[in-house]
Enzyme design. Structure first.
Site, mmCIF file in Angstrom:
data_model
loop_
_atom_site.group_PDB
_atom_site.id
_atom_site.type_symbol
_atom_site.label_atom_id
_atom_site.label_comp_id
_atom_site.label_asym_id
_atom_site.label_seq_id
_atom_site.Cartn_x
_atom_site.Cartn_y
_atom_site.Cartn_z
ATOM 1 N N THR A 1 -4.650 26.032 -33.179
ATOM 2 C CA THR A 1 -5.490 27.122 -33.687
ATOM 3 C C THR A 1 -5.057 28.481 -33.165
ATOM 4 O O THR A 1 -5.096 29.477 -33.883
ATOM 5 C CB THR A 1 -6.957 26.863 -33.263
ATOM 6 O OG1 THR A 1 -7.381 25.687 -33.919
ATOM 7 C CG2 THR A 1 -7.874 27.999 -33.640
ATOM 8 N N THR B 1 -13.505 3.284 -16.796
ATOM 9 C CA THR B 1 -14.918 3.341 -17.171
ATOM 10 C C THR B 1 -15.171 4.280 -18.352
ATOM 11 O O THR B 1 -14.494 5.306 -18.495
ATOM 12 C CB THR B 1 -15.816 3.762 -15.991
ATOM 13 O OG1 THR B 1 -17.165 3.914 -16.480
ATOM 14 C CG2 THR B 1 -15.382 5.065 -15.349
ATOM 15 N N GLN B 2 -16.149 3.917 -19.167
ATOM 16 C CA GLN B 2 -16.561 4.793 -20.270
ATOM 17 C C GLN B 2 -17.390 5.972 -19.773
ATOM 18 O O GLN B 2 -17.676 6.891 -20.539
ATOM 19 C CB GLN B 2 -17.395 3.997 -21.285
ATOM 20 C CG GLN B 2 -16.602 2.956 -22.025
ATOM 21 C CD GLN B 2 -17.454 2.130 -22.991
ATOM 22 O OE1 GLN B 2 -18.546 2.519 -23.381
ATOM 23 N NE2 GLN B 2 -16.943 0.983 -23.374
HETATM 24 N N1 ASP Z 1 -6.783 21.045 -34.650
HETATM 25 C C1 ASP Z 1 -6.405 22.089 -33.741
HETATM 26 C C2 ASP Z 1 -5.320 21.526 -32.846
HETATM 27 O O1 ASP Z 1 -5.601 20.784 -31.958
HETATM 28 C C3 ASP Z 1 -7.575 22.567 -32.965
HETATM 29 C C4 ASP Z 1 -7.250 23.609 -31.913
HETATM 30 O O2 ASP Z 1 -6.171 24.090 -31.733
HETATM 31 O O3 ASP Z 1 -8.176 23.973 -31.202
HETATM 32 O O4 ASP Z 1 -4.171 21.825 -33.039
#
Ligand code: ASP
Length: 347
Positions: free
Chosen positions: A17, A280-281
């Site tokens: 992103t 562990t979860q």
């Molecule tokens: N889908 C994106 C990624 O992981 C989300 C992000 O960058 O925050 O590349």
């Protein structure tokens, strides 16, 4: 008088992103030219730090990241290791924790910082968290002690004014800027008016030379238990062809159901040479404590290795790394049981 030289940082853009803009026709987020980062973060140019940038040819959403991509990132750092004082890896947030963990295992005796960061909002958007994250990451990657050694000789995630040990951290929020958590290990630094380093928790600069091992065996599975999990489901995972390792996500302090069919399938898998680690979860704090309850005692007796307080992201990459690096199962078991890069607290 010795003249202090400017720190040199390499920023590596992998995608995510942080480097995206909206396609005006479709509205879909797409990667933009990495050089534009300087338009978006002009303050980087004013640091007394030499910054170089490198962008992979096809920046990717981190949900498409593969072990091959971890290897490419590691090799890029390795090739440039002597030339730079620190590395900032711009990466999508979705699988950033896996990449950070994988890099932490690939590099042995790291003496320079590898800081991963990204953002929840693209850099092109006014309220982006990306600018702040990049600036913090660069400043931390360049930080040195008076003796010239790096403050952070570790692989870390820097996000929303917090510095985390990479192999202790996972993404826990898809909405907030505060998107990561490390419940089992303290922050390595808090960024406020000053950057406050938690020196007691930061790895020490090693005396030995840095070594890179990028071999990975991805033939592993995560088997997450839930009440009512069927024998056919467990069998389909444990009897899968080419399976070499399993991260068994158990309840609480490392407990599972005690059904004979379940223990029998695990036992057969172990006899076949499949390595199983008990994790562990309970992500919000907690550790496997083999023998606290009968079921975890039984798992331990079968030969399942305790993951203590390791998190799944870290267990997955540790298992892939060790299976890729070592052939001898007993050596792998011994190494799984040890903290290699501060990824778990061994009682
Ligand atoms: N889908 C994106 C990624 O992981 C989300 C992000 O960058 O925050 O590349």
């Amino acid at each position: 008088m010795i003249k202090a030289t400017k720190p040199k940082i390499l920023i590596v853009y992998t995608g995510g992103t942080i480097g995206m803009i909206k396609d005006p026709t479709t509205g879909i987020l797409k990667p933009f030219n990495f050089e534009a980062i300087y338009d978006q973060v002009p303050r980087l140019l004013f640091y007394d730090i030499d910054i170089d940038t490198f962008s992979f040819d096809n920046p990717i959403d981190s949900s498409d990241m593969l072990p091959d991509d971890w290897q490419k990132i590691a090799e890029k750092i390795y090739e440039n290791y002597d030339e730079y004082d620190g590395f900032v890896i711009l990466h999508g947030t979705d699988t950033m924790a896996y990449t950070a963990s994988a890099l932490s295992f690939m590099f042995e005796n790291l003496s320079k910082p590898i800081i991963l960061t990204g953002s929840q909002l693209p850099l092109g958007i006014a309220r982006t968290d990306g600018r702040n994250n990049i600036i913090n990451a660069v400043e931390i990657a360049a930080a040195k002690h008076q003796d010239g050694f790096s403050v952070i000789p570790e692989v870390c995630i820097c996000f929303e004014n917090k510095l985390y040990r990479g192999n202790r951290t996972y993404k826990n929020n898809a909405e907030n800027f505060d998107a990561f958590a490390s419940p089992n290990y303290p922050l390595l630094a808090n960024v406020g008016v000053n950057i406050k380093y938690n020196y007691d928790y930061i790895a020490k600069v090693p005396k030995e030379k840095m070594k890179l091992c990028t071999q990975i065996d991805p033939n592993i599975a995560i088997l997450k238990l839930y009440p009512g999990i069927g024998q056919n489901i467990v069998a389909s995972i444990l009897e899968a062809e080419e399976l070499h390792g399993v991260v068994l996500e158990t309840y609480g302090a490392g407990n599972s159901n005690k059904s004979p069919w379940f223990l029998d399938l695990l036992s057969k898998a172990i006899t076949k040479g499949i390595l199983i680690i008990n994790v562990t979860q309970c992500k919000g704090g907690g550790a496997v404590n083999e023998g606290k309850y009968e079921s975890s005692f039984l798992l331990g007796k079968l030969g399942i290795v305790s993951g203590y307080d390791i998190i799944t992201e870290s267990a997955v990459t540790k298992l892939m790394h060790l299976l890729g690096k070592e052939k001898d199962k007993e050596i792998i078991k011994t190494l799984l049981n040890k903290s290699l890069r501060g990824e778990m607290t061994v009682e």
